[in-house]
Design a protein around this motif. Sequence first.
Motif, short mmCIF file in Angstrom:
data_model
loop_
_atom_site.label_atom_id
_atom_site.label_comp_id
_atom_site.label_asym_id
_atom_site.label_seq_id
_atom_site.Cartn_x
_atom_site.Cartn_y
_atom_site.Cartn_z
N GLN A 6 0.79 -1.23 0.17
CA GLN A 6 -0.07 0.12 -0.01
C GLN A 6 0.68 1.31 -0.03
O GLN A 6 0.43 2.28 -0.35
CB GLN A 6 -0.88 -0.01 1.12
CG GLN A 6 -1.88 -1.03 1.12
CD GLN A 6 -2.69 -1.33 2.35
OE1 GLN A 6 -2.82 -0.37 3.07
NE2 GLN A 6 -3.08 -2.61 2.78
N VAL A 7 2.22 1.28 0.11
CA VAL A 7 2.98 2.38 0.35
C VAL A 7 3.99 2.23 -0.59
O VAL A 7 4.36 3.04 -1.61
CB VAL A 7 3.64 2.82 1.86
CG1 VAL A 7 4.38 3.77 1.67
CG2 VAL A 7 2.28 2.86 2.94
N GLU A 67 4.18 2.42 -4.31
CA GLU A 67 3.85 3.87 -5.14
C GLU A 67 5.25 4.35 -4.87
O GLU A 67 5.54 5.51 -5.22
CB GLU A 67 2.89 4.53 -4.62
CG GLU A 67 1.59 3.88 -5.01
CD GLU A 67 1.24 4.05 -6.56
OE1 GLU A 67 1.54 4.85 -7.38
OE2 GLU A 67 0.87 2.88 -7.24
N PRO A 106 1.89 8.55 3.46
CA PRO A 106 1.74 7.07 3.61
C PRO A 106 0.96 6.38 4.54
O PRO A 106 0.43 5.40 4.64
CB PRO A 106 3.24 6.78 3.88
CG PRO A 106 3.94 7.95 4.20
CD PRO A 106 3.16 9.21 3.79
N ASP A 110 -1.90 7.28 5.70
CA ASP A 110 -3.23 7.40 5.26
C ASP A 110 -3.57 6.33 4.25
O ASP A 110 -4.96 6.09 3.99
CB ASP A 110 -3.53 8.89 4.72
CG ASP A 110 -3.64 10.02 5.98
OD1 ASP A 110 -3.64 9.47 7.11
OD2 ASP A 110 -3.36 11.04 5.48
N ARG A 111 -2.54 5.92 3.73
CA ARG A 111 -2.74 4.97 2.54
C ARG A 111 -3.01 3.42 3.13
O ARG A 111 -3.49 2.57 2.61
CB ARG A 111 -1.59 4.84 1.69
CG ARG A 111 -1.27 6.06 0.95
CD ARG A 111 0.07 6.01 0.24
NE ARG A 111 0.18 5.21 -0.61
CZ ARG A 111 -0.38 5.49 -2.09
NH1 ARG A 111 -0.81 6.71 -2.33
NH2 ARG A 111 -0.19 4.51 -2.90
#
Length: 105
Positions: free
Chosen positions: A46-47, A50, A69, A71-72
């Motif tokens: 999730q981090v 990207e 990050p 919040d992801r």
Amino acid sequence: MADFDPDLFEDKYANYFPELQQAYKNAFNRMNDRYDSGLVHAIDQQVLNESEPFYEGDGEFRIDLPDDPYDRLSGVVVEEDQFEEVLEIHVDEIESELERVFGFA
């Protein structure tokens, strides 16, 4: 180990994709052995999915992370300070692995 050319690293995914995959995988495996696997997987998927590696020169790399990050993150419950600590260690591991894979360490 690939012969490293800083100019070729500008188009890293075309020129060094296997080496990048290996560095991220090695860092992931080391982190997964030492920290909560659910958190490590969430950070990876999730981090770090990207994130963007950059060559800084003098055998050093840096990893740019996406904005916000924490919040992801979904699917795991973790305090933000613990998340930040594990994420920082994970990024350090990736940078070290990049240095190793490309023959700087």
